[in-house]
Design an enzyme around this catalytic site. Structure first.
Site, PDB file in Angstrom:
ATOM      1  CG  MET A 152      -8.629   7.039   2.426  1.00 50.02           C
ATOM      2  SD  MET A 152      -7.463   6.966   4.100  1.00 50.02           S
ATOM      3  CE  MET A 152      -7.124   5.715   3.968  1.00 50.02           C
ATOM      4  CG  ASP A 171      -6.189  -3.039   3.220  1.00 52.61           C
ATOM      5  OD1 ASP A 171      -4.835  -2.613   3.974  1.00 52.61           O
ATOM      6  OD2 ASP A 171      -6.426  -1.938   2.086  1.00 52.61           O
ATOM      7  CG  HIS A 211      -3.574  -1.979  -1.586  1.00 54.49           C
ATOM      8  ND1 HIS A 211      -4.906  -2.017  -1.878  1.00 54.49           N
ATOM      9  CD2 HIS A 211      -4.428  -1.221  -0.689  1.00 54.49           C
ATOM     10  CE1 HIS A 211      -5.694  -2.192  -1.476  1.00 54.49           C
ATOM     11  NE2 HIS A 211      -5.437  -1.100  -0.053  1.00 54.49           N
ATOM     12  CG  ASP A 243      -4.970   2.498   0.783  1.00 54.22           C
ATOM     13  OD1 ASP A 243      -6.151   2.187   1.146  1.00 54.22           O
ATOM     14  OD2 ASP A 243      -4.186   1.861   1.134  1.00 54.22           O
ATOM     15  CB  SER A 278      -1.150   0.018   1.055  1.00 47.68           C
ATOM     16  OG  SER A 278      -1.068   1.239   1.180  1.00 47.68           O
TER      17      SER A 278
HETATM   18  C1  DX5 Z   1      -6.345   1.892   5.022  1.00 45.97           C
HETATM   19  C2  DX5 Z   1      -5.807   0.843   4.063  1.00 45.97           C
HETATM   20  C3  DX5 Z   1      -4.674   0.090   3.824  1.00 45.97           C
HETATM   21  C4  DX5 Z   1      -3.035   0.770   5.048  1.00 45.97           C
HETATM   22  C5  DX5 Z   1      -3.291  -0.671   5.235  1.00 45.97           C
HETATM   23  O1  DX5 Z   1      -7.130   2.307   5.834  1.00 45.97           O
HETATM   24  O2  DX5 Z   1      -7.152   0.649   3.281  1.00 45.97           O
HETATM   25  O3  DX5 Z   1      -5.240   0.059   2.602  1.00 45.97           O
HETATM   26  O4  DX5 Z   1      -2.543   1.526   4.251  1.00 45.97           O
HETATM   27  O5  DX5 Z   1      -1.604  -0.183   6.240  1.00 45.97           O
HETATM   28  P1  DX5 Z   1      -1.226  -0.741   7.406  1.00 45.97           P
HETATM   29  O6  DX5 Z   1      -0.732  -2.472   6.913  1.00 45.97           O
HETATM   30  O7  DX5 Z   1      -0.084  -0.392   7.493  1.00 45.97           O
HETATM   31  O8  DX5 Z   1      -1.791  -1.592   8.121  1.00 45.97           O
HETATM   32 ZN    ZN Z   2      -6.398   0.246   1.661  1.00 48.69          ZN
END
Ligand code: DX5
Ligand code: ZN
Length: 226
Positions: free
Chosen positions: A36, A174, A32, A34, A7
């Site tokens: 938001m 995830d 990946h 993310d 990610s």
């Molecule tokens: C959380 C995201 C994840 C996040 C995971 O809202 O969807 O993809 O980046 O991060 P780690 O692996 O550090 O928990």
């Molecule tokens: Zn994610």
């Protein structure tokens, strides 16, 4: 085969193209991303414009995780930007089945995501249409949170649900994935592992990816003789 999806939420946002190259050179298959919106989750991160700018810099599979309200309004932008997989949250729309159709019609693979507090039944009717189901093992919104153990049972049930339906649906996890929690989620049936802080925060990225990938796990069917 286990697929590793670093990610980039935990990467250096000032050097995203280099940060992507770093993990793909180290053996990661997916990137990946993310997304938001400051509404479905508190923060705002990456938009389609950034995905479009990154697309020519990498051949990796772009695995876009939409943590946004009204995902149907965003699908086209991310498909046009070069996403390979678009995953949306079932909590964010009343028309999940239609959103899957929309994603497919734009030539992308479709994923359905579940918050830790959402029951598996929310995607039962979608599994045969989706390419992947994403089980969140933290509450979405931030990297670096602690893995929620209670999701292991959900992953295991999902694995059997997919088997029973004879569906082609990958299981992605995830949140809080590292070399230790990876063993449990892979045993439960997950085959795509997202990891942010455990990869980008590691002193040796190739080693971290190798440790998270672990040894191959063979799943036995219930009706098979051991
Ligand atoms: C959380 C995201 C994840 C996040 C995971 O809202 O969807 O993809 O980046 O991060 P780690 O692996 O550090 O928990
Ligand atoms: Zn994610």
């Amino acid at each position: 085969m286990t697929i590793i999806a670093p990610s980039i939420l935990s990467a250096d946002f000032g050097h995203l193209a280099d940060e992507i190259k770093k993990v793909t050179d180290a053996g990661a298959e997916y990137i990946h991303i993310d997304v938001m919106d400051g509404s479905f989750v508190p923060e705002i991160t990456i938009g389609a414009g950034v995905v479009k700018a990154l697309r020519p810099t990498s051949k990796a599979t772009f695995d876009v995780h939409l943590m946004v309200e009204h995902p149907e309004t965003q699908i086209k932008s991310f498909a046009d930007a070069g996403a390979d997989i678009i995953t949306f949250h079932v909590e964010a729309t009343n028309h999940a089945h239609r959103v899957i159709q929309q994603i497919h019609s734009l030539g992308c693979k479709a994923g359905v995501a579940l918050n830790p507090g959402t029951s598996l039944s929310a995607i039962e009717e979608l599994i045969e249409f989706a390419d992947l189901a994403l089980v969140m093992t933290v509450n979405p919104g931030y990297g670096g949170q602690k893995f929620i153990e209670s999701q292991l049972g959900k992953i295991h049930m999902l694995y059997h649900m997919i088997e029973e339906l004879e569906a082609e649906c990958d299981i992605e996890v995830d949140g809080g994935i590292n070399a230790e929690t990876s063993v449990d989620v892979r045993e439960a049936g997950a085959n795509i592992l997202v990891a942010g802080s455990a990869i980008y925060g590691a002193p040796d990225i190739a080693q971290a990816i190798k440790d998270i990938r672990g040894k191959e796990i063979v799943h036995h069917h219930h009706d098979e003789e051991e």
